[in-house]
Scaffold this motif. Structure first.
Motif, PDB file in Angstrom:
ATOM      1  N   THR A  28      16.716 -24.093 -16.935  1.00 52.97           N
ATOM      2  CA  THR A  28      17.087 -24.484 -18.685  1.00 52.97           C
ATOM      3  C   THR A  28      15.348 -24.716 -18.387  1.00 52.97           C
ATOM      4  O   THR A  28      15.151 -25.227 -17.320  1.00 52.97           O
ATOM      5  CB  THR A  28      18.074 -25.073 -18.538  1.00 52.97           C
ATOM      6  OG1 THR A  28      19.130 -25.411 -18.498  1.00 52.97           O
ATOM      7  CG2 THR A  28      16.982 -25.528 -19.943  1.00 52.97           C
ATOM      8  N   THR A  42      18.925 -17.535 -17.648  1.00 57.32           N
ATOM      9  CA  THR A  42      18.523 -19.261 -17.718  1.00 57.32           C
ATOM     10  C   THR A  42      17.870 -18.979 -19.197  1.00 57.32           C
ATOM     11  O   THR A  42      17.123 -18.275 -19.855  1.00 57.32           O
ATOM     12  CB  THR A  42      16.964 -18.838 -16.893  1.00 57.32           C
ATOM     13  OG1 THR A  42      17.247 -18.325 -15.613  1.00 57.32           O
ATOM     14  CG2 THR A  42      16.205 -19.951 -17.203  1.00 57.32           C
ATOM     15  N   ALA A  43      18.288 -20.227 -20.069  1.00 56.78           N
ATOM     16  CA  ALA A  43      17.902 -20.931 -21.032  1.00 56.78           C
ATOM     17  C   ALA A  43      16.819 -20.774 -21.335  1.00 56.78           C
ATOM     18  O   ALA A  43      16.212 -21.305 -20.805  1.00 56.78           O
ATOM     19  CB  ALA A  43      18.932 -22.177 -21.335  1.00 56.78           C
ATOM     20  N   TYR A  77      14.139 -22.944 -23.727  1.00 54.57           N
ATOM     21  CA  TYR A  77      14.137 -23.329 -25.259  1.00 54.57           C
ATOM     22  C   TYR A  77      12.546 -23.401 -25.415  1.00 54.57           C
ATOM     23  O   TYR A  77      11.978 -23.535 -24.866  1.00 54.57           O
ATOM     24  CB  TYR A  77      14.501 -24.593 -25.552  1.00 54.57           C
ATOM     25  CG  TYR A  77      16.501 -25.150 -24.582  1.00 54.57           C
ATOM     26  CD1 TYR A  77      16.972 -25.112 -26.188  1.00 54.57           C
ATOM     27  CD2 TYR A  77      16.728 -24.777 -23.740  1.00 54.57           C
ATOM     28  CE1 TYR A  77      18.254 -24.972 -25.981  1.00 54.57           C
ATOM     29  CE2 TYR A  77      18.213 -25.020 -23.579  1.00 54.57           C
ATOM     30  CZ  TYR A  77      19.494 -25.106 -24.655  1.00 54.57           C
ATOM     31  OH  TYR A  77      20.842 -25.316 -24.586  1.00 54.57           O
ATOM     32  N   ARG A 124      16.863 -20.771 -29.168  1.00 55.31           N
ATOM     33  CA  ARG A 124      17.332 -21.150 -27.670  1.00 55.31           C
ATOM     34  C   ARG A 124      17.080 -19.574 -27.880  1.00 55.31           C
ATOM     35  O   ARG A 124      17.940 -18.811 -28.484  1.00 55.31           O
ATOM     36  CB  ARG A 124      18.818 -21.354 -27.536  1.00 55.31           C
ATOM     37  CG  ARG A 124      18.876 -20.821 -25.780  1.00 55.31           C
ATOM     38  CD  ARG A 124      20.603 -21.731 -25.881  1.00 55.31           C
ATOM     39  NE  ARG A 124      21.392 -21.189 -24.536  1.00 55.31           N
ATOM     40  CZ  ARG A 124      22.159 -21.910 -23.926  1.00 55.31           C
ATOM     41  NH1 ARG A 124      22.413 -22.747 -24.369  1.00 55.31           N
ATOM     42  NH2 ARG A 124      22.696 -20.847 -23.073  1.00 55.31           N
ATOM     43  N   SER A 128      17.321 -16.496 -23.917  1.00 56.48           N
ATOM     44  CA  SER A 128      17.222 -16.114 -22.858  1.00 56.48           C
ATOM     45  C   SER A 128      16.835 -15.764 -21.735  1.00 56.48           C
ATOM     46  O   SER A 128      15.375 -14.738 -22.643  1.00 56.48           O
ATOM     47  CB  SER A 128      18.718 -15.464 -22.087  1.00 56.48           C
ATOM     48  OG  SER A 128      18.993 -14.839 -22.973  1.00 56.48           O
TER      49      SER A 128
END
Length: 287
Positions: free
Chosen positions: A158, A199-200, A202, A217, A219
């Motif tokens: 993340t 993979t996120a 933010y 959000r 990716s």
């Protein structure tokens, strides 16, 4: 235990703030909290910060960190207010000292204003590892938008990317602030997009086009496939040409003058003058 993420959106500045934690009663980090500011009246408001504080208290979290991805030019930081309410340490990248040096001159700040980042509780070195309770974290130095930008990796999957990237249909951050560099931004983004596709990511901001609501959000895979500025196949040279041409036509953020002079102080307002009132400076014809 995996990270849990709560987002908070400030519509006035299009900013997302976050609380990262591992569940009720755990340690947490607050990322990029907003202190609302009305430039017409010169008044601040803690409404957005109080929403974050209420969430922390409801879930009985212990604030360990108040993380700034950089010295923002579009909103004032609520980090010192939240530290006073909830505890924790305010942290930013160590290259904040470069930003302070530039803007101390721009705003002709008081001689007592130090250029060593000591206004913050902690300065992250490049790629420094740290903990948020049981959660593993790392601070990545991702310059380009400013010299001091950081991204925060939580448990390896993340990423909180600050202003380096926006949603794919919006693109990337500007690079024309003092110390900004489009070549550096491309390389920083390339580093972030080297993480696995799932993979996120933010984001700190979203400026959605007509027809969709704000999103926080994305990716790695979505960005590599669809980002209008840096998707796969766009070279560094093409990106730099686009970014520098685009930046020349952008107006300065509405809150840049008040925001930067507050945020290089770790969110503290300038010291009160002899009459007990605090003042912000607006340099004329100087940027």
């Amino acid at each position: 235990m995996s990270a849990q993420i709560e987002s908070f959106f400030d519509a006035d500045s299009s900013t997302f703030s976050y609380v990262v934690h591992a569940g009720p009663h755990s340690a947490c980090a607050i990322i990029d909290p907003v202190l609302s500011y009305d430039p017409r009246s010169g008044r601040t408001s803690k409404v957005r910060a109080d929403e974050i504080a209420a969430f922390v208290r409801t879930h009985q979290l212990q604030v360990q960190w108040l993380l700034e991805t950089h010295a923002h030019a579009d909103h004032l930081s609520a980090a010192p207010y939240l530290r006073a309410q909830l505890g924790g340490r305010i942290a930013i990248g160590e290259h904040i000292c470069q930003v302070q040096k530039v803007f101390k001159t721009v705003f002709n700040l008081e001689p007592e204003f130090h250029l060593d980042g000591s206004q913050f509780d902690h300065l992250f070195s490049a790629d420094e590892c740290f903990q948020i309770g049981e959660l593993k974290a790392q601070a990545l130095h991702v310059p380009g938008h400013t010299p001091a930008d950081m991204a925060f990796v939580i448990d390896g999957d993340t990423l909180f990317v600050g202003d380096t990237l926006f949603m794919p249909d919006v693109g990337t951050a500007r690079c024309d602030f003092p110390g900004g560099n489009a070549h550096q931004l491309y390389r920083s983004i390339s580093r972030l997009l080297a993480y696995p596709p799932a993979t996120a990511l933010y984001l700190c901001h979203d400026y959605p086009p007509a027809g969709r609501s704000a999103r926080c959000r994305s990716s790695v895979g979505e960005q590599r496939a669809h980002n209008i500025h840096v998707r796969d196949g766009i070279s560094e040279e093409a990106f730099v040409q686009m970014r520098e041409t685009r930046d020349r036509g952008l107006p300065m953020p509405v809150l840049m003058m008040p925001a930067v002079q507050v945020n290089i102080r770790a969110g503290e307002l300038p010291p009160a003058e002899a009459n007990g009132v605090r003042y912000l400076k607006i340099p004329l014809d100087n940027l």
